[in-house]
Design a protein around this motif. Structure first.
Motif, PDB file in Angstrom:
ATOM      1  N   LEU A 249       0.979  -1.163  -0.098  1.00 57.07           N
ATOM      2  CA  LEU A 249       0.185  -0.016   0.214  1.00 57.07           C
ATOM      3  C   LEU A 249       0.865   1.428   0.055  1.00 57.07           C
ATOM      4  O   LEU A 249       0.584   2.473  -0.858  1.00 57.07           O
ATOM      5  N   ALA A 250       1.758   1.304   0.911  1.00 53.47           N
ATOM      6  CA  ALA A 250       3.011   2.565   0.888  1.00 53.47           C
ATOM      7  C   ALA A 250       3.538   2.658  -0.288  1.00 53.47           C
ATOM      8  O   ALA A 250       3.608   3.450  -1.114  1.00 53.47           O
ATOM      9  N   ALA A 251       3.733   1.462  -1.196  1.00 55.40           N
ATOM     10  CA  ALA A 251       4.266   1.598  -2.442  1.00 55.40           C
ATOM     11  C   ALA A 251       3.589   2.144  -3.587  1.00 55.40           C
ATOM     12  O   ALA A 251       4.312   3.409  -4.084  1.00 55.40           O
ATOM     13  N   LEU A 252       2.913   1.662  -3.646  1.00 54.04           N
ATOM     14  CA  LEU A 252       1.763   2.249  -4.773  1.00 54.04           C
ATOM     15  C   LEU A 252       0.998   3.692  -4.259  1.00 54.04           C
ATOM     16  O   LEU A 252       1.040   4.209  -4.796  1.00 54.04           O
ATOM     17  N   THR A 253       0.893   3.970  -3.080  1.00 60.56           N
ATOM     18  CA  THR A 253       0.728   5.953  -2.469  1.00 60.56           C
ATOM     19  C   THR A 253       2.319   6.533  -3.448  1.00 60.56           C
ATOM     20  O   THR A 253       1.388   7.485  -3.528  1.00 60.56           O
ATOM     21  N   GLU A 254       2.848   6.195  -2.946  1.00 57.72           N
ATOM     22  CA  GLU A 254       4.305   6.861  -3.308  1.00 57.72           C
ATOM     23  C   GLU A 254       4.340   6.849  -4.802  1.00 57.72           C
ATOM     24  O   GLU A 254       4.624   7.911  -5.256  1.00 57.72           O
ATOM     25  N   ALA A 255       3.273   5.656  -5.221  1.00 53.82           N
ATOM     26  CA  ALA A 255       3.813   5.586  -6.799  1.00 53.82           C
ATOM     27  C   ALA A 255       2.660   6.824  -7.864  1.00 53.82           C
ATOM     28  O   ALA A 255       2.964   7.063  -8.519  1.00 53.82           O
ATOM     29  N   ALA A 256       1.506   6.762  -6.768  1.00 54.78           N
ATOM     30  CA  ALA A 256       0.430   7.895  -7.305  1.00 54.78           C
ATOM     31  C   ALA A 256       0.913   8.783  -6.733  1.00 54.78           C
ATOM     32  O   ALA A 256       0.231   9.539  -7.932  1.00 54.78           O
ATOM     33  N   MET A 257       1.764   9.149  -6.186  1.00 50.04           N
ATOM     34  CA  MET A 257       1.652  10.743  -6.161  1.00 50.04           C
ATOM     35  C   MET A 257       3.479  11.372  -7.379  1.00 50.04           C
ATOM     36  O   MET A 257       2.763  12.599  -7.325  1.00 50.04           O
ATOM     37  N   LEU A 258       3.228  10.137  -7.209  1.00 47.36           N
ATOM     38  CA  LEU A 258       5.067  10.901  -8.882  1.00 47.36           C
ATOM     39  C   LEU A 258       4.020  10.764  -9.725  1.00 47.36           C
ATOM     40  O   LEU A 258       4.181  11.897 -10.496  1.00 47.36           O
ATOM     41  N   VAL A 259       2.913  10.211  -9.820  1.00 45.99           N
ATOM     42  CA  VAL A 259       2.183  10.595 -11.603  1.00 45.99           C
ATOM     43  C   VAL A 259       1.570  11.828 -10.962  1.00 45.99           C
ATOM     44  O   VAL A 259       1.453  12.190 -12.280  1.00 45.99           O
ATOM     45  N   ALA A 260       1.038  11.724 -10.031  1.00 49.34           N
ATOM     46  CA  ALA A 260       0.144  13.036 -10.111  1.00 49.34           C
ATOM     47  C   ALA A 260       0.700  14.233  -9.755  1.00 49.34           C
ATOM     48  O   ALA A 260       0.672  15.143 -10.529  1.00 49.34           O
ATOM     49  N   SER A 261       1.896  14.184  -9.650  1.00 41.56           N
ATOM     50  CA  SER A 261       3.070  15.532  -8.961  1.00 41.56           C
ATOM     51  C   SER A 261       3.976  15.461 -10.554  1.00 41.56           C
ATOM     52  O   SER A 261       4.720  16.541 -11.157  1.00 41.56           O
ATOM     53  N   SER A 262       3.502  14.424 -11.578  1.00 44.11           N
ATOM     54  CA  SER A 262       4.803  14.789 -12.916  1.00 44.11           C
ATOM     55  C   SER A 262       3.965  15.416 -13.649  1.00 44.11           C
ATOM     56  O   SER A 262       3.008  15.905 -14.000  1.00 44.11           O
ATOM     57  N   PRO A 263       4.828  16.751 -14.111  1.00 43.86           N
ATOM     58  CA  PRO A 263       5.009  16.889 -16.094  1.00 43.86           C
ATOM     59  C   PRO A 263       4.015  16.622 -16.864  1.00 43.86           C
ATOM     60  O   PRO A 263       4.043  16.643 -17.694  1.00 43.86           O
ATOM     61  N   ASP A 264       4.530  14.850 -17.045  1.00 43.24           N
ATOM     62  CA  ASP A 264       3.857  14.203 -17.972  1.00 43.24           C
ATOM     63  C   ASP A 264       3.416  12.737 -17.053  1.00 43.24           C
ATOM     64  O   ASP A 264       4.166  11.741 -17.266  1.00 43.24           O
ATOM     65  N   PRO A 265       2.156  12.562 -17.131  1.00 47.09           N
ATOM     66  CA  PRO A 265       1.381  11.860 -15.724  1.00 47.09           C
ATOM     67  C   PRO A 265       1.437  10.525 -16.434  1.00 47.09           C
ATOM     68  O   PRO A 265       1.989   9.397 -16.299  1.00 47.09           O
ATOM     69  N   GLN A 266       1.251  10.553 -18.299  1.00 44.47           N
ATOM     70  CA  GLN A 266       1.394   9.711 -18.854  1.00 44.47           C
ATOM     71  C   GLN A 266       2.699   7.935 -19.175  1.00 44.47           C
ATOM     72  O   GLN A 266       2.671   7.383 -18.432  1.00 44.47           O
ATOM     73  N   ARG A 267       3.367   9.760 -19.223  1.00 41.53           N
ATOM     74  CA  ARG A 267       4.565   8.493 -19.331  1.00 41.53           C
ATOM     75  C   ARG A 267       5.426   7.853 -18.619  1.00 41.53           C
ATOM     76  O   ARG A 267       5.739   7.056 -17.510  1.00 41.53           O
ATOM     77  N   THR A 268       4.556   8.712 -16.945  1.00 41.14           N
ATOM     78  CA  THR A 268       4.787   8.471 -15.247  1.00 41.14           C
ATOM     79  C   THR A 268       4.280   7.561 -15.278  1.00 41.14           C
ATOM     80  O   THR A 268       4.503   6.143 -14.717  1.00 41.14           O
ATOM     81  N   ARG A 269       3.406   6.965 -15.850  1.00 37.09           N
ATOM     82  CA  ARG A 269       2.123   6.261 -15.469  1.00 37.09           C
ATOM     83  C   ARG A 269       2.772   4.792 -15.722  1.00 37.09           C
ATOM     84  O   ARG A 269       3.551   3.489 -15.628  1.00 37.09           O
ATOM     85  N   GLY A 270       3.225   4.948 -17.378  1.00 38.51           N
ATOM     86  CA  GLY A 270       3.698   3.932 -17.443  1.00 38.51           C
ATOM     87  C   GLY A 270       4.881   3.064 -17.171  1.00 38.51           C
ATOM     88  O   GLY A 270       5.332   2.250 -16.767  1.00 38.51           O
TER      89      GLY A 270
END
Length: 283
Positions: A249-270
């Motif tokens: 859960l902690a890993a997924l939360t940090e990953a989600a915060m990374l996607v949310a704050s990224s200037p390119d969410p789609q690339r970061t999401r991949g």
């Protein structure tokens, strides 16, 4: 021409009528009535006299009238009559609990929309109550402060997110369901409401500890159940499930915060998807 009215009768939702007729003595002399109508008029006049004398003419009959009935020529408003003449049942008034719940729900819905669009700091209480269509006193009564209202909104978003993830855990393979659940969680991180309310404002508005407690309350049980199912199916090695669920859960939360704050969410999401997939495979 003599005008005779129908005797007063109980108006049980029936619109009264006033009938003008020629009396028996003048019907034959009435120039506007044809011969056939004169005979009908004489019979009707006679019937009216009989009705007045015998239907309501004695004290015994008057005493037998139900006290709740009205014997006046009261006209029933046309709005109270249905298409077939029946009365329309009055609308049931909402209880105090129902009105209170509706006000609370309106405040949460309005605040959620505004918090997602502008953030907690840039949304005022006056704007929230105006958007919800309630008074400022209602906000104070139900939540006490804007911070407590934000907490209710945050829990509402968390509950909805948990339901969305839970809907993906019904795959034939428990491991496949776990993968889909993780993908759905990361997909939700691209939702503006989740980004602003859950991942950006909640840690600072509620404090890190409260934010993690609420997040764990909704997501931890789901993670434990999913991992337990995978272990029961023999797809990963059996190990203490609760610590593993906390780590996931902690890993997924940090990953989600990374996607949310990224200037390119789609690339970061991949990129994050590939890492999460490898993480699950290592279990």
């Amino acid at each position: 021409m003599v005008t005779t009215s129908i005797p007063r009768v109980a108006t049980y939702g029936i619109r009264p009528r006033i009938i003008s007729v020629c009396s028996a003595s003048t019907a034959s002399a009435c120039p506007i009535l044809p011969p056939g109508w004169r005979r009908i008029t004489e019979q009707l006049t006679c019937s009216l006299h009989v009705s007045q004398r015998f239907s309501f003419g004695t004290a015994a009959v008057r005493a037998a009238r139900p006290p709740s009935a009205s014997y006046t020529s009261t006209t029933v408003p046309s709005q109270s009559l249905g298409r077939r003449g029946g009365s329309v049942a009055p609308r049931r008034r909402r209880t105090q609990a129902e009105r209170s719940a509706a006000t609370r729900a309106a405040l949460i819905a309005a605040a959620r929309e505004l918090f997602a669009a502008r953030g907690f700091a840039d949304t005022g209480r006056e704007e929230i109550v105006k958007h919800a269509g309630v008074t400022r006193g209602a906000l104070h009564h139900h939540f006490g402060s804007k911070t407590e209202l934000f907490r209710a909104v945050f829990e509402d978003v968390e509950r909805e997110l948990t339901e969305r993830v839970a809907g993906t855990l019904t795959a034939d393979s428990p491991m496949e369901g776990l993968r889909r659940g993780c993908e759905m969680f990361l997909e939700a991180a691209t939702d503006p409401a989740v980004q602003r309310i859950v991942l950006t404002d909640a840690p600072s508005v509620l404090g890190w500890r409260t934010w993690r407690e609420i997040d764990a309350r909704y997501g931890l049980g789901l993670a434990i159940g999913a991992l337990d199912a995978v272990m029961d199916a023999g797809q990963i090695e059996r190990r203490p499930v609760e610590p593993l669920a906390h780590m996931l859960l902690a890993a997924l939360t940090e990953a989600a915060m990374l996607v949310a704050s990224s200037p390119d969410p789609q690339r970061t999401r991949g990129e994050v998807d590939a890492i999460v997939d490898r993480l699950l495979s290592s279990f």
